[in-house]
Write an enzyme that holds these catalytic residues in place. Structure first.
Site, PDB file in Angstrom:
ATOM      1  N   PRO A 388       0.826  -1.213   0.000  1.00 52.07           N
ATOM      2  CA  PRO A 388       0.000   0.000   0.000  1.00 52.07           C
ATOM      3  C   PRO A 388       0.858   1.260   0.000  1.00 52.07           C
ATOM      4  O   PRO A 388       2.064   1.202   0.271  1.00 52.07           O
ATOM      5  CB  PRO A 388      -0.813  -0.132   1.296  1.00 52.07           C
ATOM      6  CG  PRO A 388      -0.022  -1.045   2.165  1.00 52.07           C
ATOM      7  CD  PRO A 388       0.688  -1.994   1.244  1.00 52.07           C
ATOM      8  N   PRO A 389       0.252   2.405  -0.299  1.00 53.31           N
ATOM      9  CA  PRO A 389       1.019   3.660  -0.318  1.00 53.31           C
ATOM     10  C   PRO A 389       1.579   4.008   1.052  1.00 53.31           C
ATOM     11  O   PRO A 389       0.964   3.733   2.076  1.00 53.31           O
ATOM     12  CB  PRO A 389      -0.033   4.704  -0.755  1.00 53.31           C
ATOM     13  CG  PRO A 389      -1.119   3.921  -1.415  1.00 53.31           C
ATOM     14  CD  PRO A 389      -1.145   2.598  -0.730  1.00 53.31           C
ATOM     15  N   GLY A 390       2.771   4.612   1.047  1.00 55.92           N
ATOM     16  CA  GLY A 390       3.341   5.129   2.282  1.00 55.92           C
ATOM     17  C   GLY A 390       4.108   4.146   3.128  1.00 55.92           C
ATOM     18  O   GLY A 390       4.463   4.474   4.258  1.00 55.92           O
ATOM     19  N   VAL A 391       4.377   2.921   2.616  1.00 54.41           N
ATOM     20  CA  VAL A 391       5.094   1.947   3.440  1.00 54.41           C
ATOM     21  C   VAL A 391       6.597   1.969   3.174  1.00 54.41           C
ATOM     22  O   VAL A 391       7.333   1.205   3.789  1.00 54.41           O
ATOM     23  CB  VAL A 391       4.540   0.522   3.220  1.00 54.41           C
ATOM     24  CG1 VAL A 391       3.112   0.432   3.695  1.00 54.41           C
ATOM     25  CG2 VAL A 391       4.644   0.099   1.760  1.00 54.41           C
ATOM     26  N   GLY A 392       7.057   2.834   2.246  1.00 58.22           N
ATOM     27  CA  GLY A 392       8.498   2.983   2.038  1.00 58.22           C
ATOM     28  C   GLY A 392       9.046   2.257   0.836  1.00 58.22           C
ATOM     29  O   GLY A 392      10.241   1.949   0.811  1.00 58.22           O
ATOM     30  N   LYS A 393       8.225   1.999  -0.174  1.00 61.96           N
ATOM     31  CA  LYS A 393       8.717   1.260  -1.350  1.00 61.96           C
ATOM     32  C   LYS A 393       9.758   2.077  -2.117  1.00 61.96           C
ATOM     33  O   LYS A 393      10.801   1.562  -2.510  1.00 61.96           O
ATOM     34  CB  LYS A 393       7.542   0.914  -2.278  1.00 61.96           C
ATOM     35  CG  LYS A 393       6.490   0.021  -1.653  1.00 61.96           C
ATOM     36  CD  LYS A 393       5.439  -0.390  -2.655  1.00 61.96           C
ATOM     37  CE  LYS A 393       4.652   0.777  -3.189  1.00 61.96           C
ATOM     38  NZ  LYS A 393       3.877   1.480  -2.145  1.00 61.96           N
ATOM     39  N   THR A 394       9.449   3.344  -2.326  1.00 63.45           N
ATOM     40  CA  THR A 394      10.366   4.183  -3.103  1.00 63.45           C
ATOM     41  C   THR A 394      11.634   4.493  -2.325  1.00 63.45           C
ATOM     42  O   THR A 394      12.745   4.414  -2.863  1.00 63.45           O
ATOM     43  CB  THR A 394       9.657   5.489  -3.510  1.00 63.45           C
ATOM     44  OG1 THR A 394       8.466   5.170  -4.236  1.00 63.45           O
ATOM     45  CG2 THR A 394      10.555   6.342  -4.381  1.00 63.45           C
ATOM     46  N   SER A 734     -13.133 -13.776  -0.765  1.00 60.33           N
ATOM     47  CA  SER A 734     -12.735 -14.178   0.591  1.00 60.33           C
ATOM     48  C   SER A 734     -13.834 -13.994   1.636  1.00 60.33           C
ATOM     49  O   SER A 734     -13.629 -14.336   2.802  1.00 60.33           O
ATOM     50  CB  SER A 734     -11.491 -13.392   1.025  1.00 60.33           C
ATOM     51  OG  SER A 734     -11.775 -12.014   1.099  1.00 60.33           O
ATOM     52  N   LYS A 777      -4.585  -8.458   6.787  1.00 61.76           N
ATOM     53  CA  LYS A 777      -5.831  -8.763   7.493  1.00 61.76           C
ATOM     54  C   LYS A 777      -5.586  -8.948   8.988  1.00 61.76           C
ATOM     55  O   LYS A 777      -6.414  -8.556   9.822  1.00 61.76           O
ATOM     56  CB  LYS A 777      -6.474 -10.005   6.886  1.00 61.76           C
ATOM     57  CG  LYS A 777      -6.985  -9.772   5.464  1.00 61.76           C
ATOM     58  CD  LYS A 777      -7.596 -11.016   4.849  1.00 61.76           C
ATOM     59  CE  LYS A 777      -8.123 -10.726   3.444  1.00 61.76           C
ATOM     60  NZ  LYS A 777      -8.728 -11.914   2.812  1.00 61.76           N
TER      61      LYS A 777
END
Length: 835
Positions: A388-394, A734, A777
């Site tokens: 998800p956005p903001g987890v530090g991928k970049t 699910s 989850k």
């Protein structure tokens, strides 16, 4: 047009003007006519003492000119029109000024296109007294205005001033010299009236200003006005002269530089040291090649292009194309590689210093370094970071490059629709250039950089091609060793490049592209991880950026928990950082205000008693606690993920997974009176979720005898299943077991176990199939305060890979059939009563 031949007309005019010769001029001068033909002037008036040409077009005035040429006096009146836009052939005496000049015809020169050019001498000022004809031509009785011949001392001073001004004008504009000579031939400077008229005639004043001087009969006033206009003309001439000097100086300098350069070239040629721009280009390209180890096939192309460059004209369009091509070919770092860091301990420190958690990614990079050290080098790899956005991928990409001691290059492919952005444009196109891969090599000046392709899941398609398909060659370790860029048209080795690809979801990435990547998932952060990230990274970094000190600002553990729970529940920490920045900015304003107040007080004390030394400013210590948090961030955005503290009948909590991270999902069921047994589903469910609801409905129909023998529920009622937050689209398989549990709770009129959440795909036979997003989850369940979870048995391996601090405090049951779900959800089945 003229009807008579030009030669005949000229002869006629000459005969008519012969009377001006042989001592007859004095006779004519004594015969000033009382009545004259009047010619209107549009642009500017004439003054007595002037000789000027006038063009007469074919028409009524041309016919009048013939008559005047044959008359004894050979004079016409010239009067200015009141409007410059007047129509010359429709002018009446009301459209003319009353004062003009009497002009004597000296010479008439017929023109080939018709009409004639007339040389006129201006004799006297005249005043229109009484019009006598105003039909096709203008004719009027006139009176003559004579100047006062008396020369006073004041007029003499004015005359001297005008003469000195004219001399200044002659220095600036030699064209006035000819007019001055003509005036000297006909006038005397001892006549100030004529001198004023001459001076005004030299100026470029407006037609109204000139007419005003013409109508001024008082010599003193006229010469005063003339001097003013002449001074204005002198100022304009000086300004024009300065402008011309600047322009000429610039032109002369350019010409001088040009001649000097040409002479220098000639001297160099004579000495044998001449080198033109073409030679300099070639030397520059050859100097670059000395620093590189260029492959033989590429070197062959470069040699051919250098030979082509040497024979092309520098002004030709092809020269610039070849030069640009060679510039790219020689700028690529052929054979240049960064010295890699093979020290595991140092790399581990760098990764730990920059990011908290992300153990899977850190371990993968350490494996990359270890293999490289043992194998004395390792081929590039393709790592895909999904989360998800903001987890530090970049940001982790930069840390990886630093840990490996490689150069880093990042570009976003989100929204890219042209494959030429990846593989370059053909050189035949105007403005063509290589693709991003070659640009990355040029920027990094090494053949083994870390290249990050950001937002790869958001690429598009268009008529210009499919960038995702173009990436297949780039991200294939078996093909990218011979990557072919359309612009370069030579093979380029990308096999040493470490590619890092980032995405929020994998669904939109084509399968062939996913198959080429090593996929690592970055799940959302839980409370404990966010706390550590805020304390160790976000707060110190932003505090330093805003000029705040640790002694001035501090956050309590409880305050950080309140921020995370009440304001920043997203999976990443981007919003958390924005909130911390907001708090720090407000604190910075408070501290600056305190300092300004302190400075004012010290200034007052300094005025009252000068001997006291100023007291240094010590800012108040600010501590952020849950009690004062609202002063900085307002009311909490989130209250609770749970709609119900105790789960009612017909309601069951499921677990979902989105691009933003994990979330809880309620399934609600109620019965509605009706004749037929029908199931209705609402809540913006997608096609897959609708199928899951139908499967759950069918499974309950077929298996209800196992869970509630002897029921008659379906014979009496309709069922409405709803998924709350109806504005949010939902899809996926699910929620299968959650829907069945919700229906059974409704049928058995019994609530499910409190603090229970579940997820799993259901088949028609009751099998529970695995799902994705186990960590996300689990994080959502912990955030919602759930104590018991049900997961598919096939997800046990995913659960066991999770850190202990994520699993701690939650009981997780792994099931492979719905019978097991039923026992966990309804532990007191023997006490249930049927409805």
């Amino acid at each position: 047009m003229l009807e008579e031949p030009i030669d005949a007309l000229e002869t006629e005019f000459e005969n008519a003007l012969n009377s001006l010769e042989d001592n007859q001029l004095s006779k004519i001068n004594g015969q000033l006519p009382e009545q004259v033909h009047v010619f209107p002037l549009l642009r500017r008036p004439f003054f007595p003492g002037m000789a000027a040409p006038l063009v007469i077009e074919p028409g009524p005035f041309y016919e009048v000119l013939k008559v005047v040429a044959k008359s004894d006096h050979k004079c016409v009146g010239l009067v200015l029109t009141r409007s410059e836009q007047a129509e010359i052939y429709k002018v009446g005496f009301s459209d003319l000024y009353q004062i003009g000049v009497l002009a004597r015809v000296l010479r008439i020169i017929p023109m080939e296109q018709g009409g004639a050019q007339v040389i006129l001498n201006m004799e006297r000022r005249i005043k229109i007294e009484k019009p006598t004809s105003e039909t096709k031509t203008l004719k009027a009785n006139v009176s003559y205005i004579e100047d006062d011949p008396i020369l006073t001392t004041e007029l003499k001073a004015y005359a001297i001033s005008i003469l000195s001004t004219i001399k200044e004008l002659l220095k600036l504009n030699p064209l006035f010299k000819e007019e001055l000579q003509i005036f000297l031939g006909h006038s005397d400077f001892t006549e100030p009236g004529k001198l004023a008229d001459f001076a005004v005639a030299l100026t470029t004043a407006s037609r109204e200003e000139l007419q005003d001087v013409l109508e001024t009969f008082d010599i003193r006033k006229r010469i005063d006005k003339a001097l003013i206009l002449l001074k204005k003309e002198l100022d304009i001439s000086i300004l024009q002269h300065n402008i011309n000097q600047k322009i000429e100086a610039t032109i002369n300098k350019s010409q001088k530089d040009f001649f000097l350069r040409e002479q220098l070239k000639t001297i160099k040629k004579e000495l044998g040291i001449e080198r033109d721009d073409k030679s300099l280009d070639r030397e520059k390209f050859e100097a670059r090649l000395k620093e590189r180890v260029v492959p033989s096939d590429v070197m062959k192309v470069i040699t051919e292009e250098l030979e082509k460059l040497s024979v092309l004209d520098m002004q030709s369009a092809e020269y610039s194309v070849v030069r640009g091509y060679l510039d790219w070919l020689t700028t690529i770092p052929w054979g240049i590689y960064s010295q890699e860091n093979h020290n595991l301990e140092e790399a581990e420190k760098i990764l730990a210093h920059d990011h908290y958690g992300l153990e899977d990614i850190k371990q993968r990079i350490l494996e990359f370094i270890g293999v490289g050290k043992l194998a004395k080098g390792v081929r590039g790899s393709i790592i895909c970071l999904v989360g998800p956005p903001g987890v530090g991928k970049t940001s982790i990409g930069k840390s990886i490059a630093r840990a490996l001691n490689r150069k880093f290059y990042r570009f976003s492919v989100g929204g890219m629709r042209d494959e030429a952005e990846i593989k370059g444009h053909r050189r035949t196109y105007v403005g063509a250039m290589p693709g991003k891969m070659i640009q990355a090599l040029k920027y990094c000046q090494t053949m083994n950089p870390v290249i990050m392709l950001d937002e790869v899941d958001k690429m598009g398609k268009s008529f210009q091609g499919d960038p995702a398909s173009a990436l297949l060659e780039v991200l294939d370790p078996e093909q990218n060793a011979e990557f072919l860029d359309h612009y370069l048209d030579v093979r380029c080795n990308l096999s040493e490049v470490l590619f890092i690809v980032t995405a929020n979801v994998l669904d939109t990435i084509p399968e062939p592209l996913k198959d080429r990547m090593d996929i690592l998932r970055l799940s959302g952060y839980i409370m404990q991880e966010k706390l550590e990230i805020a304390k160790k990274y976000l707060i110190p970094r932003n505090r330093k950026e805003m000029g705040l000190k640790a002694l001035e600002v501090s956050f309590t553990q409880e305050a950080l928990r309140s921020i995370i729970n009440g304001y920043a529940r997203e999976s990443g920490v981007r919003n958390l950082e924005n909130l911390l920045k907001k708090i720090l900015r407000k604190l910075a304003v408070n501290i600056v205000r305190e300092q300004e107040e302190h400075d004012k007080e010290q200034a007052k004390k300094k005025k009252s008693s000068r001997s006291k030394k100023p007291i240094a400013f010590v800012p108040t210590k600010h501590s952020i606690t849950p009690s004062n948090l609202k002063d900085f961030l307002g009311k909490p955005v989130f209250t609770s993920d749970r709609f119900y503290e105790r789960t009612p009948v017909g309601v069951c909590m499921g677990l979902a997974w989105t691009a933003m991270g994990g979330a809880t999902l309620y399934i609600e069921s109620i019965k509605v009176a009706g004749e037929k047994t029908v199931m209705k589903l609402t809540g913006q469910a997608g096609d897959v979720m609708k199928e899951s609801a139908e499967i759950a409905w069918s499974y309950v129909h077929s298996s209800i005898h196992k869970y509630a023998p002897g029921y008659t529920f379906f014979e009496k009622s309709q069922v409405h299943i709803h998924i709350p937050e109806g504005a949010t689209p939902k899809d996926g398989p699910s929620a299968g077991i959650t829907m069945v549990t919700s229906l059974l709770s409704l049928i058995l009129d019994t609530p499910v176990l409190d603090n229970l959440g579940m997820t799993g795909e259901l088949t028609l036979t009751g099998r529970v199939l695995p799902i994705g997003g186990v960590k996300e989850k689990l994080v959502a369940a912990r955030r919602s305060g759930l104590k018991v979870l049900i997961f598919p048995k096939d997800n046990l391996r995913d659960y066991e890979e999770l850190p202990e601090y994520i699993r701690k405090g939650i009981t997780v049951h792994f099931v492979d059939h719905y019978d097991q779900v039923f026992k966990i959800s309804f532990p007191n089945k023997h006490q249930m009563k049927l409805c």
